[in-house]
Design an enzyme around this catalytic site. Structure first.
Site, PDB file in Angstrom:
ATOM      1  N   GLN A  28      -5.558  -0.446  -3.646  1.00 53.91           N
ATOM      2  CA  GLN A  28      -6.270  -1.578  -4.249  1.00 53.91           C
ATOM      3  C   GLN A  28      -7.255  -1.126  -5.332  1.00 53.91           C
ATOM      4  O   GLN A  28      -7.426  -1.791  -6.348  1.00 53.91           O
ATOM      5  CB  GLN A  28      -6.983  -2.362  -3.147  1.00 53.91           C
ATOM      6  CG  GLN A  28      -7.620  -3.652  -3.659  1.00 53.91           C
ATOM      7  CD  GLN A  28      -8.266  -4.442  -2.554  1.00 53.91           C
ATOM      8  OE1 GLN A  28      -7.769  -4.477  -1.425  1.00 53.91           O
ATOM      9  NE2 GLN A  28      -9.389  -5.093  -2.860  1.00 53.91           N
TER      10      GLN A  28
ATOM     11  N   CYS B 229       0.846  -1.197   0.000  1.00 54.83           N
ATOM     12  CA  CYS B 229       0.000   0.000   0.000  1.00 54.83           C
ATOM     13  C   CYS B 229       0.875   1.237   0.000  1.00 54.83           C
ATOM     14  O   CYS B 229       1.903   1.288   0.676  1.00 54.83           O
ATOM     15  CB  CYS B 229      -0.972  -0.008   1.179  1.00 54.83           C
ATOM     16  SG  CYS B 229      -0.335   0.716   2.699  1.00 54.83           S
ATOM     17  N   GLU B 230       0.482   2.192  -0.810  1.00 55.97           N
ATOM     18  CA  GLU B 230       1.344   3.362  -0.978  1.00 55.97           C
ATOM     19  C   GLU B 230       1.274   4.314   0.216  1.00 55.97           C
ATOM     20  O   GLU B 230       2.079   5.219   0.327  1.00 55.97           O
ATOM     21  CB  GLU B 230       1.016   4.102  -2.281  1.00 55.97           C
ATOM     22  CG  GLU B 230      -0.314   4.817  -2.306  1.00 55.97           C
ATOM     23  CD  GLU B 230      -0.516   5.550  -3.632  1.00 55.97           C
ATOM     24  OE1 GLU B 230       0.251   5.335  -4.582  1.00 55.97           O
ATOM     25  OE2 GLU B 230      -1.469   6.356  -3.703  1.00 55.97           O
ATOM     26  N   HIS B 231       0.331   4.103   1.102  1.00 51.77           N
ATOM     27  CA  HIS B 231       0.226   5.005   2.248  1.00 51.77           C
ATOM     28  C   HIS B 231       1.150   4.621   3.395  1.00 51.77           C
ATOM     29  O   HIS B 231       1.641   5.487   4.108  1.00 51.77           O
ATOM     30  CB  HIS B 231      -1.227   5.040   2.753  1.00 51.77           C
ATOM     31  CG  HIS B 231      -2.183   5.501   1.708  1.00 51.77           C
ATOM     32  ND1 HIS B 231      -3.334   4.815   1.373  1.00 51.77           N
ATOM     33  CD2 HIS B 231      -2.129   6.564   0.884  1.00 51.77           C
ATOM     34  CE1 HIS B 231      -3.954   5.458   0.397  1.00 51.77           C
ATOM     35  NE2 HIS B 231      -3.247   6.518   0.085  1.00 51.77           N
ATOM     36  N   HIS B 232       1.340   3.320   3.589  1.00 51.20           N
ATOM     37  CA  HIS B 232       2.173   2.855   4.704  1.00 51.20           C
ATOM     38  C   HIS B 232       3.362   2.009   4.273  1.00 51.20           C
ATOM     39  O   HIS B 232       4.190   1.646   5.097  1.00 51.20           O
ATOM     40  CB  HIS B 232       1.319   2.027   5.683  1.00 51.20           C
ATOM     41  CG  HIS B 232       0.130   2.759   6.204  1.00 51.20           C
ATOM     42  ND1 HIS B 232      -1.110   2.705   5.599  1.00 51.20           N
ATOM     43  CD2 HIS B 232      -0.014   3.582   7.268  1.00 51.20           C
ATOM     44  CE1 HIS B 232      -1.954   3.458   6.272  1.00 51.20           C
ATOM     45  NE2 HIS B 232      -1.320   4.006   7.283  1.00 51.20           N
TER      46      HIS B 232
ATOM     47  N   CYS C 181      -1.712  -2.945   6.811  1.00 49.30           N
ATOM     48  CA  CYS C 181      -1.788  -1.647   7.501  1.00 49.30           C
ATOM     49  C   CYS C 181      -3.100  -1.528   8.277  1.00 49.30           C
ATOM     50  O   CYS C 181      -3.222  -0.682   9.158  1.00 49.30           O
ATOM     51  CB  CYS C 181      -1.607  -0.489   6.515  1.00 49.30           C
ATOM     52  SG  CYS C 181      -2.941  -0.289   5.329  1.00 49.30           S
TER      53      CYS C 181
ATOM     54  N   HIS D  42      -5.193  -6.044   4.041  1.00 47.61           N
ATOM     55  CA  HIS D  42      -4.183  -4.987   4.126  1.00 47.61           C
ATOM     56  C   HIS D  42      -3.549  -5.020   5.498  1.00 47.61           C
ATOM     57  O   HIS D  42      -4.227  -4.792   6.508  1.00 47.61           O
ATOM     58  CB  HIS D  42      -4.841  -3.619   3.897  1.00 47.61           C
ATOM     59  CG  HIS D  42      -5.270  -3.416   2.477  1.00 47.61           C
ATOM     60  ND1 HIS D  42      -4.683  -2.506   1.639  1.00 47.61           N
ATOM     61  CD2 HIS D  42      -6.209  -4.055   1.744  1.00 47.61           C
ATOM     62  CE1 HIS D  42      -5.242  -2.575   0.447  1.00 47.61           C
ATOM     63  NE2 HIS D  42      -6.181  -3.499   0.484  1.00 47.61           N
TER      64      HIS D  42
HETATM   65 ZN    ZN Z   1      -1.965   1.400   4.095  1.00 46.23          ZN
END
Ligand code: ZN
Length: 203
Positions: free
Chosen positions: A129, A88-91, A159, A157
């Site tokens: 996703q 995931c690009e956020h975490h 995260c 996920h």
């Molecule tokens: Zn994430």
């Protein structure tokens, strides 16, 4: 046979991966988190971290050749349960699950194993996703000009499951439907039923 060049066949910028710099940065990152790399167990961890992420961000090359639909097959072609692993690009934490990818052929078809390759290609980068789902569907639409495309991804996920809300065991389901599979309720139902997912698939 006809080849398509719309999709780069190796990870986007494989030459841009600088493993040594990534390893140095990983060591600094761990140090900043108060984790010493001077123990036997952790001394090679920065190198392993760099290699692990480099691997996650590199897709295996594949041949994108499509074929004429000589058999005039016009029913659903569906690859079910394709393993998905992305980050995931956020975490920058992994998400893992399965994809169900189908299309209704018109003039051109694709080797069955290529459906998994397309998923792997778009998964090999920091992702969300929803975008991954749409990119796989969009690529199939562009490359095959089929009557319809359906993509469902179900993933866990980390995260969400090991941090934050810690919703262990929860999965996220996304879908992208194009053409007939979007417009026609019966085709859509058939797709979800064969994929074993989506509305009405579970009791
Ligand atoms: Zn994430």
């Amino acid at each position: 046979m006809q080849s398509h060049s719309a999709l780069r066949v190796v990870g986007d910028h494989p030459d841009a991966i600088d493993l040594e710099e990534a390893e140095r940065a990983a060591a600094r990152f761990l140090k900043a988190l108060g984790i010493s790399t001077h123990t036997d167990g952790l001394q090679n961890t920065p190198r392993r971290m760099a290699q692990a992420y480099a691997e996650l961000f590199t897709a295996a090359p594949f041949d994108l050749t499509t074929f004429p639909n000589d058999e005039r097959y016009d029913e659903l072609v569906l690859a079910r349960g394709i393993p998905v692993r992305s980050v995931c690009e956020h975490h920058l934490l992994p998400f893992v699950g399965v994809a169900h990818v189908g299309y209704l052929p018109r003039e051109r078809i694709l080797g069955l194993s290529k459906l998994a390759r397309v998923v792997g290609h778009f998964a090999a980068r920091p992702q969300v996703q929803e975008r991954l789902t749409k990119q796989v569907a969009g690529w199939l639409e562009q490359s095959l000009a089929p009557a319809g495309v359906g993509v469902v991804i179900e993933a866990e996920h980390t995260c969400m499951t090991v941090r934050g809300v810690r919703a262990a065991g929860s999965t996220t389901v996304t879908s992208a439907l194009l053409g007939t599979l979007r417009a026609d309720a019966r085709s859509r139902q058939e797709f979800f039923a064969l994929a074993g997912t989506g509305p009405g698939a579970r009791s």
